[in-house]
Write an enzyme that holds these catalytic residues in place. Structure first.
Site, PDB file in Angstrom:
ATOM      1  CG  ASP A 113     -32.361  12.552  24.584  1.00  0.00           C
ATOM      2  OD1 ASP A 113     -33.427  13.113  24.895  1.00  0.00           O
ATOM      3  OD2 ASP A 113     -32.081  11.374  24.877  1.00  0.00           O
ATOM      4  CD  GLU A 124     -32.884  10.250  21.257  1.00  0.00           C
ATOM      5  OE1 GLU A 124     -32.793  11.477  21.026  1.00  0.00           O
ATOM      6  OE2 GLU A 124     -31.924   9.566  21.632  1.00  0.00           O
ATOM      7  CG  ASP A 160     -27.206   7.730  20.698  1.00  0.00           C
ATOM      8  OD1 ASP A 160     -26.294   7.550  19.861  1.00  0.00           O
ATOM      9  OD2 ASP A 160     -27.715   6.825  21.391  1.00  0.00           O
ATOM     10  CG  ASP A 179     -27.603  12.566  23.629  1.00  0.00           C
ATOM     11  OD1 ASP A 179     -28.164  12.491  22.518  1.00  0.00           O
ATOM     12  OD2 ASP A 179     -27.872  11.792  24.573  1.00  0.00           O
TER      13      ASP A 179
END
Ligand code: 1YM
Length: 648
Positions: A506, A433, A510, A508
């Site tokens: 990541d 990513e 997203d 998180d």
């Protein structure tokens, strides 16, 4: 009463072999095998109900780690086998392959790949207690595993002969067993796993009421689907927009062959087929599925001709035109099942294709002969028309992904930092990513076998788009070109360039979204890649705990306190918000180095469950998605269909 007699039991083998080589009988002594010995008992109970005796099965997980299965069928025969001089119960529980299952006069449809019977469960249990309610009486027998005069542990030894212990008005069989920890190690039954399979069995057997009770947590669930696989099809498309309210449901039988088929269409574009043979999922499809698809193509084309939807000059619709947005559940019951394929989940019997095609053609023709069903046919044909119209665009898009050396693809793969060796066994592709993390990964990697593909934007959500739109997405096209396998029906596993495809995003929201999008794409268009164990999720650390002379990376919140304790006074914590915060060496060391990293291997234990999850997470129904996420709050790192896999 059936004319059953204990003499009908066919005796094949002894039990010591089972304890000696459990893998031969139950596949593995891991979680799957551990639950398998429960399903052996449950299968017998369900077989009894499917034969028309009784209607209920209760599975109870007891506090001592044992499980109890009880049905309200006729009860296992208690009379003595004339030549073996043993009761029916004893023969069933001490003889491999014993049971009506192998006696076609008595029994309808035999079980699955490992359909070896209750004796295997008995052989692999510390104890096994069998109670039979029959002829107004209650009988009990008990088996144990214990050391014999030879100093070795033997399983399924008679501890208490079958005796009448009382009177009873009810009929049925109740079995309690404790899996032997000397075989399985310390393991426990998983309520979730059992509930999932119980639900599936309830869908597949519409007369069945199946209940799961957990004495440890107090949870319990009862399943009973009077609509059978029609309810199953409905359940699978929950939250999607259906083209018509109730699934088309067909039930037909021929000599020694039963078929049930349920069909529903949504306004989506993917094709979802779930097929079963004798209640066993055939994940890789097979002859029965082929037969059903041929029947659908034939009957719907005939309808289109007869109703002038297809004019004389028009060509027929193709099968794929009728499968855009389809959810199909097919269940057949038959004898002498032959499984094939990579994972032995593909039905091979040629006669199944012929039978299913004939029965489905008859059922579907009858269904559409009913004028009231006209609006359903119109909806399906409208959808097929649209699919046929975009078929060419989809084909061109697919061809593009195959043309390796076209200028277009050359540019795409230009983003890819390929590995220097083409050794497929060792090669790994990291899909990373973001450009900055991608840059670090490119610098930090071991370029001899690790390739990096940075993703700039979010790839397209394949759940909501038609194939030509999915393939119009640059990120997706780049992935396909890099893997070199093609997609969909053209997918060729043998062309795969990388043994491991590792998603690195990541930790998180997203990152979770990107991961879900990628997994959805693989699930829809390259399922074999997952089934064959090539897809992984890389786990970057969440924290570094350190002080002078001490450094430890921590990969989950639960591990943090222990790491802090190990570090001791004066510790400091760095929290990583994204992959991009790590320098190339750190990224390699923590997340990419096969010696040190942790990967999660993505597996599909249960295709129906995975389907349901993807529809919920990636589909349109926002409320359902919120509910799912709050119920499965740990989706981030431990999906219900992902198993942890530590190391390289
Ligand atoms: C909780 C587990 O095993 N139920 C069960 C098993 C059998 C019967 C009924 C049964 C089958 C038949 C005739 C037949 C079995 N019997 C045999 C064998 N529940 C559970 N309920 N009468 C009763 O198949 O003809 C094997 S399984 F071999 F003894 F017939």
């Amino acid at each position: 009463m059936s004319g059953y007699n204990s003499k009908d039991i066919v005796v094949l083998e002894g039990l010591d072999a089972v304890r000696l080589r459990p893998g031969m009988y139950i596949g593995t002594t891991g979680a799957k095998g551990f639950h398998h010995i429960l399903w052996e008992i449950v299968d017998n109970a369900i077989d009894e109900i499917a034969s028309g005796y009784g209607d209920s099965v209760v599975i109870t997980l007891n506090k001592d780690g044992s499980a109890t299965v009880e049905d309200n069928g006729r009860g296992i025969p208690v009379d003595k086998h004339p030549t073996m001089k043993k009761s029916g119960v004893e023969v069933v529980y001490t003889t491999l392959h014993a049971g009506g299952k192998f006696n076609t006069d008595n029994y309808k449809f035999s079980g699955g790949l490992h359909g070896v019977g209750a004796s295997v469960t008995n052989a692999l249990s510390r104890f096994c207690d069998v109670t039979v309610f029959r002829d107004g009486k209650e009988f009990n027998m008990r088996f144990v595993s214990k050391e014999g005069p030879d100093g070795k542990v033997h399983g399924g030894i008679v501890d208490k002969e079958l005796t009448m212990v009382g009177t009873s008005k009810k009929t049925g069989t109740k079995v309690t067993f404790l899996p032997d920890d000397r075989i399985f190690g310390k393991q426990f039954f998983s309520y979730e796993t059992i509930v999932r399979r119980a639900r599936e069995l309830a869908f597949l057997n519409k007369n069945l009421k199946i209940e799961v009770v957990d004495q440890v947590t107090g949870q319990q669930t009862l399943f009973h689907y009077q609509g059978g696989i029609s309810d199953f099809a409905d359940y699978l498309v929950e939250g999607k927009n259906k083209l018509f309210a109730k699934p088309i449901y067909i039930e037909e039988e021929d000599k020694d062959f039963q078929m049930e088929l349920a069909l529903v269409y949504t306004d989506g574009y993917t094709e979802n087929c779930f097929s079963y043979v004798n209640n066993i999922p055939t994940t890789e499809g097979g002859t029965h599925e082929t037969g059903a698809k041929s029947a659908i193509t034939k009957v719907f084309n005939d309808y289109a001709r007869a109703n002038n939807i297809l004019k004389e000059k028009d060509a027929n619709f193709l099968g794929e035109d009728f499968r855009e947005g389809i959810t199909l559940v097919l269940s057949v019951k038959m004898n002498n099942v032959q499984f094939e394929g990579q994972t032995k989940t593909k039905l091979g019997n040629p006669e199944a294709r012929v039978k299913v095609e004939a029965l489905a053609t008859k059922g579907l023709s009858d269904f559409f002969a009913n004028k009231k069903m006209g609006s359903i046919a119109e909806a399906i044909l409208g959808k097929a028309k649209a699919a046929a119209k975009t078929r060419e665009a989809a084909k061109r898009a697919k061809e593009l992904t195959r043309a390796k050396n076209s200028a277009d693809n050359f540019n795409l793969v230009g983003k890819l930092a390929a590995s220097s060796s083409r050794n497929r066994e060792k090669a790994e592709l990291f899909i990373v990513e973001g450009d900055s993390a991608g840059g670090s990964a490119k610098q930090g990697r071991d370029r001899s076998f690790q390739a990096i593909l940075p993703l700039r934007g979010k790839p397209l959500n394949a759940e909501k788009k038609r194939i030509d739109q999915v393939l119009g997405n640059e990120e997706i096209r780049t992935i396909i070109s890099a893997l070199e396998t093609g997609i969909g029906e053209d997918f060729d596993l043998s062309a795969l360039r990388y043994n491991k495809v590792i998603i690195l995003s990541d930790a998180d929201q997203d990152g979770a979204h990107i991961r879900a999008i990628l997994l959805t794409f693989f699930f829809r268009y390259m399922r074999e890649l997952i089934n064959d164990g090539h897809v992984f999720i890389g786990l970057p650390p969440l924290y570094k705990v350190y002080k002078k002379g001490f450094e430890e990376y921590v990969y989950s919140d639960v591990e943090l306190p222990a790491a802090v304790a190990r570090c001791g006074k004066g510790y400091m914590i760095q929290r990583y918000k994204g992959l991009g915060e790590m320098n190339p060496d750190q990224l390699y060391e923590t997340t990419m180095d096969p010696e040190k990293r942790s990967l999660i291997q993505v597996t599909i234990d249960d295709a129906a469950e995975a389907e349901k999850m993807i529809v919920t997470l990636m589909g349109d129904d926002i409320e359902a998605r919120k509910e799912y996420i709050s119920k499965h709050a740990n989706f981030d790192r431990e999906d219900s269909f992902m198993n942890e896999y530590k190391g390289g």
